[in-house]
Write an enzyme that holds these catalytic residues in place. Structure first.
Site, PDB file in Angstrom:
ATOM      1  N   THR A  22      38.412  37.822  38.297  1.00 34.00           N
ATOM      2  CA  THR A  22      40.243  38.502  37.537  1.00 34.00           C
ATOM      3  C   THR A  22      40.480  38.487  35.706  1.00 34.00           C
ATOM      4  OG1 THR A  22      41.476  35.849  38.412  1.00 34.00           O
ATOM      5  CG2 THR A  22      40.830  37.865  40.412  1.00 34.00           C
ATOM      6  N   ASP A  23      39.534  37.681  35.514  1.00 32.23           N
ATOM      7  CA  ASP A  23      40.025  37.519  34.235  1.00 32.23           C
ATOM      8  C   ASP A  23      38.880  38.844  33.285  1.00 32.23           C
ATOM      9  OD1 ASP A  23      41.134  35.150  33.583  1.00 32.23           O
ATOM     10  OD2 ASP A  23      39.032  33.896  33.107  1.00 32.23           O
TER      11      ASP A  23
END
Length: 587
Positions: free
Chosen positions: A433-434
């Protein structure tokens, strides 16, 4: 404004369908133009492998060939597929970015080039930092499989939990409350924090045992007492109902005394040439957004504290800088400013006054406390696109958990969606998700720029890790993998079957000379990977070798056009820009 997807035969109609659907949805959200506003119709194309010389390039084949399965599987000891369409989501965002940048070039008086990207290029971009660490001299020392471990813990009442803190004092207090000696807790701090870069978390067994000895409520109380976030990892794959970003119009623009330079006239030039981005961001999400905008041609200026960003010292270090940090921040200029002082804040205001985009991923409330929020910067530059990112936005209320990748996976349904049925749900320790959050933030900024071209007003755009997690297509329930859906051992490595081979097990068995689909695995062990790839290619069942060594990727001729080797400027390998821009009138 309008966008045309290139649907010529060279674009596979099924294996790239999910990526194309993501791109189309993002572009519908981005363009938002009134009927008849049609200054250009650039084409965009999503391919399977693109410039990467592999036989198959569907979602999972791209994961296997480009190192995603390898990084994701580090924590459990062997390459493993992500069971949601993560690479397709990444690639869809990349396609939308290229097409939006093309529209921006056209709106600013330049040509609107045809944009091409691929699933394989999307997969490579997701392993940028891992590739850098693996290819620098004296890089990651642990060979694949030597160190394993997830960060997910299990309580006495069988709840699976993920904890998060960025504060070593909070870490120590949490474990002390659970009865763990300080020295033992201290041995867990480094692997816990390092998991963002290594994708493994070999915690001391005493820590796992301590949580297992306490019920969930006691673990939550320990977290509450010391500011450690505790999230229950459930089995649902459901995505939260969130828009990937929001746009709020800014004030009516005044005449701009510093108009941006016109874009280059060549159709294949970088479409954001002449635009300036000021970035004040740390870790991955914000710097990835700036990295993408720089690759598209923007001039990116980083604001760092005096002495530089502490992440510059994160191992492995080469040429005086962390290669993980450099992988997302090379090519940006740097201005050091102490934002706790009036002089430092004034320096940021001066930069923003001449910028097109101001981008940050500060903690909630920090912009207001610094008086560097959208209202303050729009007062000096009404045409500014103010782009901010967070962990959860307002989705989890006024006191959200610590906004990091792994908790976003939990709250976004990915902890269950990314792992197959039969495995306990747990976040991937690859920073999924980063990376995707940074790409979504970049697309939000591009959407803001396009809105500005149409309205002549600045705006504020917001995104979050959670909104990025929601973007990943996934099944309604956890996916069941058959033996043929997993990496298969050969005489000298691992092979991953392409989509056609997985869909037609009977044809696969005949091609490899197995008695039936159940015997394929044993049969593949009899010959080397390359020999089987030839057999499967000739049978119309293209497949790929599973990448298990990122250090060797840059030297592989198959990646010569998609991965840049270490050189005198940057001592590590890194993915090339994941788009090709071509003359829209050619082809």
């Amino acid at each position: 404004m309008s966008l045309d997807q290139d649907t010529r035969p060279r674009t596979p109609s099924t294996t790239t369908r999910t990526a194309r659907a993501v791109a189309a949805e993002l572009l519908r959200r981005t363009v938002g133009a009134p009927p008849g506003d049609r200054p250009g119709r650039p084409r965009w194309t999503v391919l399977e492998a693109g410039p990467v010389g592999i036989d198959a390039g569907d979602e999972r084949a791209a994961q296997a060939a480009c190192g995603v399965m390898h990084v994701h599987g580090r924590a459990t000891g062997a390459p493993a597929p992500l069971t949601a369409a993560y690479v397709s989501a990444v690639t869809g965002v990349l396609a939308a970015q290229g097409a939006t940048a093309s529209l921006l070039a056209r709106a600013r008086g330049g040509p609107a080039p045809h944009t091409v990207t691929s699933l394989a290029q999307g997969a490579l971009l997701t392993v940028t930092q891992y590739l850098a660490a693996a290819t620098v001299a004296d890089g990651d020392p642990a060979p694949p499989g030597a160190v394993t471990g997830l960060a997910t813990l299990v309580t006495a009442d069988a709840a699976r939990v993920e904890i998060e803190t960025l504060d070593p004092t909070a870490w120590a207090g949490f474990w002390r409350r659970l009865g763990v000696p300080a020295r033992t807790a201290g041995r867990g701090w480094l692997p816990f924090q390092s998991r963002f870069g290594t994708a493994v978390c070999p915690l001391p067994p005493e820590l796992r045992a301590a949580v297992l000895a306490h019920p969930l409520e006691a673990v939550r109380r320990a977290g509450d007492a010391h500011g450690v976030s505790v999230a229950v990892v459930g089995g649902t794959t459901a995505a939260p109902a969130l828009a990937p970003w929001t746009v709020v119009p800014g004030p009516v623009a005044l005449p701009d005394p510093h108009p941006p330079a016109a874009p280059a006239s060549a159709p294949t030039a970088q479409p954001l040439a002449g635009l300036r981005v000021v970035e004040s961001a740390r870790r991955v999400q914000g710097p990835m957004a700036g990295h993408v905008l720089r690759m598209l041609g923007a001039d990116v200026v980083r604001v760092e504290p005096p002495g530089g960003d502490p992440m510059r010292d994160l191992p492995p270090v080469a040429a005086g800088c962390s290669v993980r940090f450099s992988a997302l921040n090379h090519g940006k200029s740097v201005v050091e400013a102490d934002l706790t002082t009036r002089r430092g804040r004034d320096a940021v205001v001066a930069l923003a006054a001449r910028a097109d985009v101001f981008l940050h991923n500060w903690a909630p409330g920090k912009a207001r406390d610094l008086r560097l929020d959208a209202d303050a910067l729009h007062a000096v530059n009404p045409r500014l696109v103010y782009a901010s990112a967070s962990g959860f936005g307002t989705a989890l209320g006024p006191r959200p958990p610590i906004g990091t990748d792994y908790l976003a996976q939990v709250h976004g349904g990915l902890a269950a969606a990314l792992r197959p049925e039969g495995e306990g749900p747990a976040p991937s320790l690859m920073t999924v998700t980063d990376v995707l959050g940074g790409l979504v933030l970049a697309q939000a900024a591009l959407a803001g720029l396009l809105t500005r071209e149409r309205t002549r007003r600045g705006c504020r755009v917001r995104s979050s890790l959670l909104s990025a997690a929601a973007l990943v297509p996934r099944a309604d329930r956890r996916v069941r993998l058959s033996p043929l859906d997993r990496p298969l051992p050969t005489a000298d490595g691992l092979l991953y079957l392409g989509a056609e081979a997985r869909l037609h097990p009977g044809a696969l068995a005949r091609a490899v000379g197995a008695a039936g689909a159940d015997a394929v695995g044993a049969r593949l062990r009899s010959r080397p990977t390359d020999a089987w790839l030839t057999v499967l290619r000739e049978a119309g069942l293209p497949s790929v070798a599973v990448r298990t060594d990122l250090a060797a990727l840059a030297a592989d001729p198959a990646f010569a056009r998609s991965v840049l080797r270490a050189d005198e400027h940057l001592p590590y390998a890194r993915p090339a820009a994941p788009w090709t821009f071509t003359d829209p009138l050619s082809g």
